[in-house]
Enzyme design. Structure first.
Site, PDB file in Angstrom:
ATOM      1  N   PRO A  30      11.204   4.584  10.751  1.00 35.18           N
ATOM      2  CA  PRO A  30      10.453   4.798   9.516  1.00 35.18           C
ATOM      3  C   PRO A  30       9.088   4.116   9.497  1.00 35.18           C
ATOM      4  O   PRO A  30       8.928   3.014  10.007  1.00 35.18           O
ATOM      5  CB  PRO A  30      11.358   4.220   8.430  1.00 35.18           C
ATOM      6  CG  PRO A  30      12.310   3.322   9.129  1.00 35.18           C
ATOM      7  CD  PRO A  30      12.454   3.862  10.515  1.00 35.18           C
ATOM      8  N   ASN A  31       8.158   4.844   8.928  1.00 36.66           N
ATOM      9  CA  ASN A  31       6.780   4.402   8.684  1.00 36.66           C
ATOM     10  C   ASN A  31       5.913   4.329   9.935  1.00 36.66           C
ATOM     11  O   ASN A  31       4.717   4.088   9.824  1.00 36.66           O
ATOM     12  CB  ASN A  31       6.746   3.059   7.935  1.00 36.66           C
ATOM     13  CG  ASN A  31       7.366   3.169   6.567  1.00 36.66           C
ATOM     14  OD1 ASN A  31       7.056   4.086   5.818  1.00 36.66           O
ATOM     15  ND2 ASN A  31       8.261   2.264   6.245  1.00 36.66           N
ATOM     16  N   ARG A  38      -1.454   1.861   8.261  1.00 33.30           N
ATOM     17  CA  ARG A  38      -0.528   0.957   7.567  1.00 33.30           C
ATOM     18  C   ARG A  38      -0.594  -0.431   8.189  1.00 33.30           C
ATOM     19  O   ARG A  38      -0.270  -0.615   9.348  1.00 33.30           O
ATOM     20  CB  ARG A  38       0.901   1.493   7.669  1.00 33.30           C
ATOM     21  CG  ARG A  38       1.919   0.580   7.017  1.00 33.30           C
ATOM     22  CD  ARG A  38       3.336   1.137   7.176  1.00 33.30           C
ATOM     23  NE  ARG A  38       4.290   0.148   6.731  1.00 33.30           N
ATOM     24  CZ  ARG A  38       5.108  -0.509   7.539  1.00 33.30           C
ATOM     25  NH1 ARG A  38       5.102  -0.280   8.820  1.00 33.30           N
ATOM     26  NH2 ARG A  38       5.936  -1.407   7.050  1.00 33.30           N
ATOM     27  N   TYR A  43       0.088  -4.123  12.827  1.00 31.53           N
ATOM     28  CA  TYR A  43       0.510  -3.071  13.749  1.00 31.53           C
ATOM     29  C   TYR A  43      -0.615  -2.472  14.585  1.00 31.53           C
ATOM     30  O   TYR A  43      -0.349  -1.650  15.450  1.00 31.53           O
ATOM     31  CB  TYR A  43       1.225  -1.966  12.965  1.00 31.53           C
ATOM     32  CG  TYR A  43       2.414  -2.479  12.201  1.00 31.53           C
ATOM     33  CD1 TYR A  43       3.546  -2.944  12.859  1.00 31.53           C
ATOM     34  CD2 TYR A  43       2.400  -2.539  10.811  1.00 31.53           C
ATOM     35  CE1 TYR A  43       4.643  -3.435  12.161  1.00 31.53           C
ATOM     36  CE2 TYR A  43       3.491  -3.023  10.102  1.00 31.53           C
ATOM     37  CZ  TYR A  43       4.598  -3.466  10.785  1.00 31.53           C
ATOM     38  OH  TYR A  43       5.674  -3.952  10.094  1.00 31.53           O
ATOM     39  N   ASN A  94      12.009   2.209  18.857  1.00 30.56           N
ATOM     40  CA  ASN A  94      11.452   1.284  17.878  1.00 30.56           C
ATOM     41  C   ASN A  94      12.075   1.680  16.545  1.00 30.56           C
ATOM     42  O   ASN A  94      11.592   2.584  15.874  1.00 30.56           O
ATOM     43  CB  ASN A  94       9.928   1.364  17.805  1.00 30.56           C
ATOM     44  CG  ASN A  94       9.354   0.356  16.828  1.00 30.56           C
ATOM     45  OD1 ASN A  94      10.062  -0.177  15.985  1.00 30.56           O
ATOM     46  ND2 ASN A  94       8.060   0.107  16.931  1.00 30.56           N
ATOM     47  N   ALA A  97      12.129  -0.796  10.471  1.00 30.58           N
ATOM     48  CA  ALA A  97      12.913  -1.531   9.475  1.00 30.58           C
ATOM     49  C   ALA A  97      14.414  -1.368   9.665  1.00 30.58           C
ATOM     50  O   ALA A  97      15.188  -2.244   9.272  1.00 30.58           O
ATOM     51  CB  ALA A  97      12.519  -1.082   8.073  1.00 30.58           C
ATOM     52  N   HIS A 100      16.921  -4.153  11.267  1.00 35.08           N
ATOM     53  CA  HIS A 100      17.504  -5.266  10.525  1.00 35.08           C
ATOM     54  C   HIS A 100      18.644  -4.843   9.601  1.00 35.08           C
ATOM     55  O   HIS A 100      19.295  -5.700   9.002  1.00 35.08           O
ATOM     56  CB  HIS A 100      16.422  -5.955   9.697  1.00 35.08           C
ATOM     57  CG  HIS A 100      15.095  -5.962  10.371  1.00 35.08           C
ATOM     58  ND1 HIS A 100      14.858  -6.655  11.543  1.00 35.08           N
ATOM     59  CD2 HIS A 100      13.936  -5.323  10.085  1.00 35.08           C
ATOM     60  CE1 HIS A 100      13.607  -6.444  11.925  1.00 35.08           C
ATOM     61  NE2 HIS A 100      13.035  -5.645  11.057  1.00 35.08           N
ATOM     62  N   ASP A 107      25.705   1.391  16.308  1.00 34.79           N
ATOM     63  CA  ASP A 107      26.924   2.038  16.797  1.00 34.79           C
ATOM     64  C   ASP A 107      26.610   3.271  17.635  1.00 34.79           C
ATOM     65  O   ASP A 107      27.250   3.505  18.669  1.00 34.79           O
ATOM     66  CB  ASP A 107      27.836   2.419  15.628  1.00 34.79           C
ATOM     67  CG  ASP A 107      28.559   1.227  15.019  1.00 34.79           C
ATOM     68  OD1 ASP A 107      28.560   0.134  15.636  1.00 34.79           O
ATOM     69  OD2 ASP A 107      29.123   1.391  13.917  1.00 34.79           O
ATOM     70  N   GLU A 118      14.744  -1.610  23.435  1.00 28.95           N
ATOM     71  CA  GLU A 118      14.222  -1.747  22.071  1.00 28.95           C
ATOM     72  C   GLU A 118      12.803  -2.287  22.166  1.00 28.95           C
ATOM     73  O   GLU A 118      12.533  -3.216  22.934  1.00 28.95           O
ATOM     74  CB  GLU A 118      15.097  -2.720  21.279  1.00 28.95           C
ATOM     75  CG  GLU A 118      14.637  -2.950  19.855  1.00 28.95           C
ATOM     76  CD  GLU A 118      15.504  -3.959  19.114  1.00 28.95           C
ATOM     77  OE1 GLU A 118      15.270  -4.140  17.906  1.00 28.95           O
ATOM     78  OE2 GLU A 118      16.395  -4.583  19.728  1.00 28.95           O
ATOM     79  N   HIS A 120       9.170  -3.315  19.763  1.00 29.38           N
ATOM     80  CA  HIS A 120       8.513  -3.539  18.473  1.00 29.38           C
ATOM     81  C   HIS A 120       7.061  -3.876  18.740  1.00 29.38           C
ATOM     82  O   HIS A 120       6.753  -4.643  19.658  1.00 29.38           O
ATOM     83  CB  HIS A 120       9.166  -4.702  17.707  1.00 29.38           C
ATOM     84  CG  HIS A 120      10.568  -4.417  17.307  1.00 29.38           C
ATOM     85  ND1 HIS A 120      10.877  -3.684  16.183  1.00 29.38           N
ATOM     86  CD2 HIS A 120      11.749  -4.738  17.897  1.00 29.38           C
ATOM     87  CE1 HIS A 120      12.196  -3.585  16.087  1.00 29.38           C
ATOM     88  NE2 HIS A 120      12.741  -4.212  17.121  1.00 29.38           N
ATOM     89  N   SER A 122       5.053  -5.607  16.730  1.00 32.49           N
ATOM     90  CA  SER A 122       4.807  -7.000  16.335  1.00 32.49           C
ATOM     91  C   SER A 122       5.927  -7.888  16.870  1.00 32.49           C
ATOM     92  O   SER A 122       6.993  -7.402  17.261  1.00 32.49           O
ATOM     93  CB  SER A 122       4.726  -7.119  14.816  1.00 32.49           C
ATOM     94  OG  SER A 122       5.989  -6.837  14.232  1.00 32.49           O
ATOM     95  N   ARG A 127       7.828 -13.334  12.206  1.00 34.11           N
ATOM     96  CA  ARG A 127       7.628 -12.736  10.881  1.00 34.11           C
ATOM     97  C   ARG A 127       8.674 -13.252   9.904  1.00 34.11           C
ATOM     98  O   ARG A 127       9.303 -14.269  10.135  1.00 34.11           O
ATOM     99  CB  ARG A 127       7.653 -11.213  11.029  1.00 34.11           C
ATOM    100  CG  ARG A 127       6.513 -10.771  11.974  1.00 34.11           C
ATOM    101  CD  ARG A 127       6.147  -9.343  11.936  1.00 34.11           C
ATOM    102  NE  ARG A 127       5.883  -8.855  10.598  1.00 34.11           N
ATOM    103  CZ  ARG A 127       6.049  -7.589  10.281  1.00 34.11           C
ATOM    104  NH1 ARG A 127       6.463  -6.715  11.166  1.00 34.11           N
ATOM    105  NH2 ARG A 127       5.793  -7.186   9.062  1.00 34.11           N
ATOM    106  N   ARG A 131      13.519 -10.343   9.266  1.00 34.88           N
ATOM    107  CA  ARG A 131      13.137  -9.475  10.381  1.00 34.88           C
ATOM    108  C   ARG A 131      13.588 -10.019  11.735  1.00 34.88           C
ATOM    109  O   ARG A 131      13.485  -9.337  12.750  1.00 34.88           O
ATOM    110  CB  ARG A 131      11.620  -9.281  10.405  1.00 34.88           C
ATOM    111  CG  ARG A 131      11.089  -8.531   9.206  1.00 34.88           C
ATOM    112  CD  ARG A 131       9.594  -8.283   9.346  1.00 34.88           C
ATOM    113  NE  ARG A 131       9.004  -7.819   8.117  1.00 34.88           N
ATOM    114  CZ  ARG A 131       8.969  -6.553   7.718  1.00 34.88           C
ATOM    115  NH1 ARG A 131       9.505  -5.620   8.463  1.00 34.88           N
ATOM    116  NH2 ARG A 131       8.399  -6.225   6.585  1.00 34.88           N
TER     117      ARG A 131
END
Length: 166
Positions: A30-31, A38, A43, A94, A97, A100, A107, A118, A120, A122, A127, A131
């Site tokens: 998301p985002n 943003r 980012y 990635n 949100a 977390h 799963d 994985e 990210h 940032s 943070r 997070r």
């Protein structure tokens, strides 16, 4: 070329195995479709399309095919992971949100039979306290964070290398 969405998948199924070329699915949560506008102080100013194009170039140099998928919906991400089984050798994700909060994504990744990296943009450990926990990390073979776009390129390289070892 842009991220695949579920509407795109209805038009063209990216989840069909194509020959024996190594394949990596890059999933963005998301985002991340808002990258570049943003919170650029966190980012960066590059767009998701910029990152995807850099990943495609990196993958081409490694002899790897990649597909990119972005969704703001947890269920769509879970479905993409499930459909990747047997069709992609690795997933670079990635989860944003959902890192977390999503036991469902964790799963699905635990049930996936390939390599999981994985990533990210940032450094999630520098943070907010909430997070710092990533459920997705529990299912990942490796985690890269805090390196911006470079983290994605390293994730593609690492996934390709791990695929070769299997």
């Amino acid at each position: 070329m842009h991220s695949q969405t579920f509407d795109d998948i209805k038009q063209k199924d990216i989840f069909v195995r194509k020959g024996e070329m190594r394949r990596i699915l890059i999933i963005n949560g998301p985002n991340l479709n808002m990258l570049g506008t943003r919170q650029p102080e966190i980012y960066g100013r590059e767009t998701l399309a910029d990152i995807e194009n850099a990943c495609r170039n990196k993958a081409a140099g490694l002899g790897v095919e990649i597909e990119c998928f972005q969704s703001n919906g947890e269920g769509e991400i879970v479905t993409a992971i499930q459909r990747a089984r047997g069709k992609f050798d690795a997933i670079v994700i990635n989860p944003a949100a959902y890192s977390h909060t999503s036991v469902a994504i964790m799963d699905a990744l635990l049930a996936y039979d390939g390599t999981v990296i994985e990533v990210h943009l940032s450094n999630i450990h520098r943070r907010d306290e909430f997070r710092r926990l990533s459920y997705v990390s529990k299912a990942a073979d490796g985690v890269i964070c805090g390196l911006g776009k470079q983290g994605y390129l390293l994730a593609v390289e690492a996934a390709a290398s791990l695929i070769d070892r299997e």
